[in-house]
Motif scaffolding. Structure first.
Motif, short mmCIF file in Angstrom:
data_model
loop_
_atom_site.label_atom_id
_atom_site.label_comp_id
_atom_site.label_asym_id
_atom_site.label_seq_id
_atom_site.Cartn_x
_atom_site.Cartn_y
_atom_site.Cartn_z
N GLY A 1 11.12 16.50 56.93
CA GLY A 1 10.41 15.52 56.11
C GLY A 1 9.73 16.18 54.93
N ALA A 2 9.05 15.35 54.13
CA ALA A 2 8.44 15.86 52.91
C ALA A 2 7.22 15.05 52.54
CB ALA A 2 9.45 15.84 51.77
N ASP A 3 6.27 15.72 51.87
CA ASP A 3 5.10 15.10 51.25
C ASP A 3 5.22 15.34 49.75
OD1 ASP A 3 2.51 15.13 53.64
OD2 ASP A 3 4.53 15.83 54.05
N VAL B 1 -1.93 9.98 44.41
CA VAL B 1 -0.95 9.33 45.27
C VAL B 1 -0.08 10.37 45.99
CG1 VAL B 1 0.98 7.72 45.38
CG2 VAL B 1 -0.88 7.31 43.76
N THR B 2 0.10 10.18 47.29
CA THR B 2 0.99 11.03 48.09
C THR B 2 1.97 10.14 48.85
OG1 THR B 2 -0.71 12.73 48.41
CG2 THR B 2 1.16 12.74 49.93
N LEU B 3 3.26 10.44 48.72
CA LEU B 3 4.31 9.73 49.44
C LEU B 3 4.84 10.64 50.54
CD1 LEU B 3 6.36 8.24 46.44
CD2 LEU B 3 4.43 7.21 47.66
N GLN B 4 5.12 10.05 51.73
CA GLN B 4 5.60 10.84 52.86
C GLN B 4 6.82 10.18 53.49
OE1 GLN B 4 1.70 10.61 54.98
NE2 GLN B 4 1.94 12.82 55.21
N TYR B 5 7.78 11.01 53.87
CA TYR B 5 8.90 10.53 54.68
C TYR B 5 9.28 11.63 55.67
CZ TYR B 5 13.43 9.32 56.48
OH TYR B 5 14.46 9.05 57.34
N TYR B 6 9.39 11.23 56.96
CA TYR B 6 9.80 12.16 58.02
C TYR B 6 10.77 11.47 58.97
CZ TYR B 6 6.32 15.66 56.73
OH TYR B 6 5.61 16.62 56.05
N VAL B 7 11.67 12.26 59.53
CA VAL B 7 12.56 11.77 60.56
C VAL B 7 12.57 12.79 61.70
CG1 VAL B 7 14.60 12.84 59.49
CG2 VAL B 7 14.90 10.94 61.11
#
Length: 441
Positions: A206-208, A215-221
């Motif tokens: 994933g990434a931040d 603003v911070t966007l996050q996606y993890y799997v």
């Protein structure tokens, strides 16, 4: 106790002697070591718990020692280093029927052990702004939160990679194989709450990404082999309104679905299942959870309001080894706003409103003193015994860290929680923690 201390001391000393003969100046010059001391009193009162066998509470007191060593990196395009973590717990008070149900001190078959210890080693490698680790790791990510809520912390074993080579972007990835619970010296494989079969692989990536200053966007799997695949999306925004004034928004969404053996009846019958309520009582993982938190801060004041919704297919899941054979492996943290002192409000179908008030007394000239109070109310809980049940929790926290003088850094914390539920036993819990970190070099 002397034998255990000697073992830890010998292991760390041998490691340092080996490194000193071959390490570069940067390797040694950038190294550090700290000794953490934690004194922990734990009291959990559950007088009305069904089937308690007459026991009215779990009450224990222990002293923990956490020796951490972190080397620098060798010179060159690719740098190498090593970290070491030595943990020792000593029981100061337990027994008398007060150890049953403990989540802090291991059991030797007859009651609480006198002491327990473990040693974790981590090899590390750095290239530019990318760092890889293999060995004992403690992830703090949306899809996995290492628990540190008792005398000694939970740890995991595996490999992790963190990259900051691209400005404003942090990438994390890894593969974990084992866990050691906060109340154990023995490592176990991995599972979810209610799962009696072990999994040996947890993969994640994933990434931040920071957009501008606020603003911070996050996606993890993540995938736990034979249990579930989980996707996470998060958005954080901090709006600075003026001097000592801000408004923070934190939005989180999880999508968790069955994977491997949990996705078929045969696998679930073998024990690859989730505990608690699930659709048609199959034990299959099927959950969507979303939550929102808003915090307004002014000077020392911080007022928070939030809401969380858990879908009704099954309970929300993340790693929890408590249903495996080693009961000391229990105890986990989850990346939900509602993960509190006594409950997590993550049951199937549960809808939770919560509010918190916190104050930092440095605004009144008392730096190091903070206090908070939170109230959570959940309803629409689906259980195997019925639907639309409810629960609530009220927590108080008070912390003080000495800011100067001989005892600078000494911290004292008080945690008090009250929990009432139609789906579980009512409980009152008190924790008193005294901690101090001593820099050795």
């Amino acid at each position: 106790m002397d034998k255990t201390l000697s073992l830890l001391g010998w292991s760390v000393s041998a490691l340092l002697m080996t490194l000193s003969t071959s390490a570069s100046a940067d390797f040694l010059a950038d190294s550090s070591a700290t000794l953490g001391l934690r004194n922990f009193y734990f009291n959990n009162d559950y007088r009305d718990q069904p089937g308690g066998g007459g026991q009215s509470k779990t009450e224990e007191w222990g002293q923990g020692f956490m020796l951490k060593y972190s080397s620098g990196f060798t010179e060159g395009t690719v740098g190498f280093g090593v970290d070491a973590l030595g943990l020792l717990g000593i029981t100061l008070d337990s027994g008398g029927g007060r150890h049953l149900g403990s989540s802090m001190i291991p059991n030797d078959g007859e009651g609480a052990v006198d002491q327990w210890a473990r040693l974790g080693l981590t090899a590390k490698m750095r290239f530019a702004k990318t760092e890889a680790r293999y060995g004992s790791v403690s992830p703090k990510l949306p899809i996995l939160q290492t628990n540190d809520g008792r005398l000694l912390p939970q740890t995991f074993e595996g490999a992790m990679l963190t990259s900051n080579d691209i400005d404003n972007l942090t990438i994390n990835a890894g593969r974990l194989e084992h866990a050691t619970g906060r109340g154990s010296s023995d490592r176990t494989a991995l599972a979810v709450g209610g799962g009696s079969q072990a999994s040996n692989e947890f993969l994640f990536a994933g990434a931040d990404y920071k957009i501008g200053k606020g603003v911070t966007l996050q996606y993890y799997v993540a995938n736990l082999e034979d249990y579930y695949t989980q996707n996470f999306v998060g958005v954080q925004h901090l709006w600075t309104l003026g001097e000592s004034q801000s408004f923070k928004t934190d939005l989180r969404y999880f999508d968790s679905r069955s994977s491997g053996a949990n996705g078929n009846a045969a696998g679930r019958s073998e024990g690859y299942r989730v505990g608690g309520y699930s659709h048609d009582s199959t034990g299959e993982i099927d959950n969507r959870t979303w939550s929102a938190l808003f915090t307004y801060s002014l000077g020392g004041h911080a007022v928070t309001a939030g809401y969380q919704s858990v879908s009704s297919g099954s309970n929300f899941v993340q790693l929890n080894q408590g249903s495996l054979a080693d009961k000391g492996s229990g105890g986990s943290s989850i990346y939900l706003f509602t993960d509190r002192i006594l409950a997590s409000f993550n049951r199937a179908g549960e809808r939770t409103w919560f509010g918190q008030y916190a104050y930092d007394f440095s605004a009144l000239g008392v730096p190091g003193l903070t206090a908070s109070m939170v109230y959570l109310k959940g309803d629409n809980i689906q259980t195997t015994a019925g639907s639309s049940q409810s629960e609530w929790e009220r927590d108080l926290s008070l912390d003080y860290v000495i800011q100067s003088g001989t005892l600078k850094g000494l911290g004292v914390g008080l945690r008090s929680g009250e929990f009432h539920s139609q789906a579980d036993a009512n409980q009152d819990q008190t924790r008193i923690i005294v901690s101090y970190n001593l820099a050795l070099f």
